[in-house]
Design an enzyme around this catalytic site. Sequence first.
Site, short mmCIF file in Angstrom:
data_model
loop_
_atom_site.label_atom_id
_atom_site.label_comp_id
_atom_site.label_asym_id
_atom_site.label_seq_id
_atom_site.Cartn_x
_atom_site.Cartn_y
_atom_site.Cartn_z
N ASP A 140 80.04 -45.05 55.63
CA ASP A 140 80.99 -45.00 54.52
C ASP A 140 82.01 -43.93 54.88
O ASP A 140 81.72 -42.74 54.84
CB ASP A 140 80.23 -44.64 53.23
CG ASP A 140 81.16 -44.36 52.05
OD1 ASP A 140 82.38 -44.56 52.20
OD2 ASP A 140 80.65 -43.95 50.99
N LYS A 159 92.44 -40.31 55.03
CA LYS A 159 92.38 -41.70 54.59
C LYS A 159 93.54 -42.06 53.66
O LYS A 159 93.91 -43.22 53.55
CB LYS A 159 91.05 -41.92 53.88
CG LYS A 159 90.69 -43.37 53.63
CD LYS A 159 89.31 -43.42 53.02
CE LYS A 159 88.94 -44.81 52.55
NZ LYS A 159 87.61 -44.76 51.89
N GLU A 199 84.10 -51.51 50.24
CA GLU A 199 83.17 -50.56 49.63
C GLU A 199 82.44 -51.14 48.40
O GLU A 199 81.22 -51.04 48.33
CB GLU A 199 83.91 -49.27 49.29
CG GLU A 199 84.21 -48.47 50.55
CD GLU A 199 85.36 -47.48 50.40
OE1 GLU A 199 85.84 -47.29 49.27
OE2 GLU A 199 85.78 -46.91 51.42
#
Lengths: 533, 183
Positions: free
Chosen positions: A10, A72, A173
């Site tokens: 993740d 990100k 996700e």
Amino acid sequence: MSDDIAVGIDLGTSYSAVATFIDGKPEVLTNEWGERTHASVVSFLEDGTVLVGNSAKRNIITNAENTVYSAKRLIGRFFFSDEVKKAQAVMPYRIVEGPNNAVRVQVGERVLAIPEVSALVLKEMKAIAETALGHEVRKAVVTCPAYFNDNQRQATKDAGRIAGLEILRIINEPTAAALAYGFGKDISQRICVYDLGGGTFDVSILEIGRDVFEVIATAGDTYLGGDDFDDRIMAWLADDFQAKHGVDLRQNKFCLQMLKEAGEKAKIDVGRDGQAVIKVEGICQTPEGQVLDLEQALGADQFNRMVMDLVQRTFKVCDEALQSARMTASDIDAVILVGAPTRLPIVRQSVRHYFQKDPMAGINPDEVVAQGAAIQASALQNRSAAAGGQTSYLLDVTPLTLRVGTAGGWAEPIIDKNTPIPIEKSKTFTTSRDGQDRVRIRVYQGESKKAEECEFLGEFEFSGFRVGYRGEVLIQVTFEIDSNGIVNVSATDNETGQKASTTINLSSGLTEADIKSASDKNAEVVLAGHPAS
Amino acid sequence: MDESFRIEVERLSGALDQLDYFAVLKIEAGAIPAEIRAAYHRESRIYHPDRYATVDDETFRGQVARIYRRINEAYTVLRDDARRRKYSADVAGPDRPRKLRFSEEDEAEVKGAAKRRTVEQMGQTPNGRRFFSAALADAQAGRWEAAERNLRMALTYEPGNERFKEQLALAEKNRPKQDFRIK
């Protein structure tokens, strides 16, 4: 067997985690300090080594210019985008322009592309997994927000390759979270995954039918996350401080970092204890040389008022997802909360109110995504699946409408949002001039009919087809979205069936050669706190 | 994985362009949405490319991928009521060979029809539609005076709209009668 180990990663805006599938269930791997989640912070130390994780996070203040975080938020974006402008104003590290409007980070003499920074986080995750498992790890499933566009997905995949990982799949996700929730439970339910991360917000609505996880609709906001909650507290603290002392803490990047840290801590405290006491000694100096402290108290009610509009924004996105799925909130059997900000009571209460249902208990919002990724990684490595079937099938969708640019600045839809992937669709183009030997098409993703309001993916140029009068040559262009949500475009001459050669222009992404050299550089980097391999 | 499945995959991937979407999902032409979804899940369990991720034979994986893309295409069209209606009519008609795959033009036609329907039902101007839908909500809630106001606003944008006029007459009939005469 060592090459059969695949992990799930993740890769979060603020924190990352790595998990693997052991004895029939996913297991989050810890580092040597027993930490289960790791700050997605990369700190370049003076001795040339690179520190990643929670210890690097402490360097944001002391080694601010050489410490990169929230990469990100920048991945797969263009230099001229608002997100990048905002980051330039608040980030202590230097953000510079690369070729083709790409974004680069400059640390000392080094200039890094954003996937290179993310690759260092992935390298750390790989190292943690290797230490925990005692094996080399070469393959991984990496997650990204469901609402990521093609540029962002491609950049995430590049990051994996730079880190020396074979990326088996990029999965969404919320889908990963749903998989971790429903895996092996033999349930048939309609669920909603409410995923509020550090920098992004996603909602996915899934129909689980035993082993099949079908995403019906997904919606999101890649500009909304826990960081925005921190910003609200920071703004309040800074305004108040300015009123009291006449000094604007936001003018100095060092003060700003202390302020950010205080804001983040206050958010966590107020969520857990209902109140927060903020105290930062010596946050700044007045021009006269007087050292000032920041002292404040924040109550739950006051905090809730500060962030209420952000929470409300998430439900606009929920409305959109439900509408696409042709459902109402009452059709949902279970609500799953993902991401650390969903621990905040204000978020939980609002979710309960919106869905008229308690969110599922017993799910760890920090770990569930990595667990889902580990399950998928193991499924993709399962050699007996071909004969016996799998224990889970992910049927995902594309989050954004794929479009081609047409004359006059418009963008015409090719593949609608929420279409199941992998999918392909063809469209016939023709030449507009006699003797034209190449055709160019511009590809976009987004929900606006105007090209400038959509995200530009790239310009494809086709050549090597027959040359004829205008309108005579028909070129069939096939748009494909693969299981990673990544777009591929190819073209054939309708009459001869000959495949036209394709070149991609104006893409801000990395070339094969860039990735190769970045990968070599990444391999040379020594991670601080790990024995050199 | 047995040899007969390999043969089946090769045959199916070669025959895709002769099949309609119902045949791709292995259902009857009149299937209802629940059956379509069940079929989609059933076929996904068989042809999902992830299941064959470790198979070395690249040709085989390519064939499975091709079949699965078509399954997704079929599901995309059939799960949507408007698209399914048009598609079912097309493949039952004389143009069947050309209509096996839902084309851009078909898509445009379905979207155009949906738009025409909204315009017919809700008005031709954005403002007209806005006030008209507000009026409908008011009428539903029994707020007839508010409905009347909104309808009059809607009619300023589209003075000739018959549906607006109809609703206005209804609202005028239902609203509480007021008497302005001085007694």
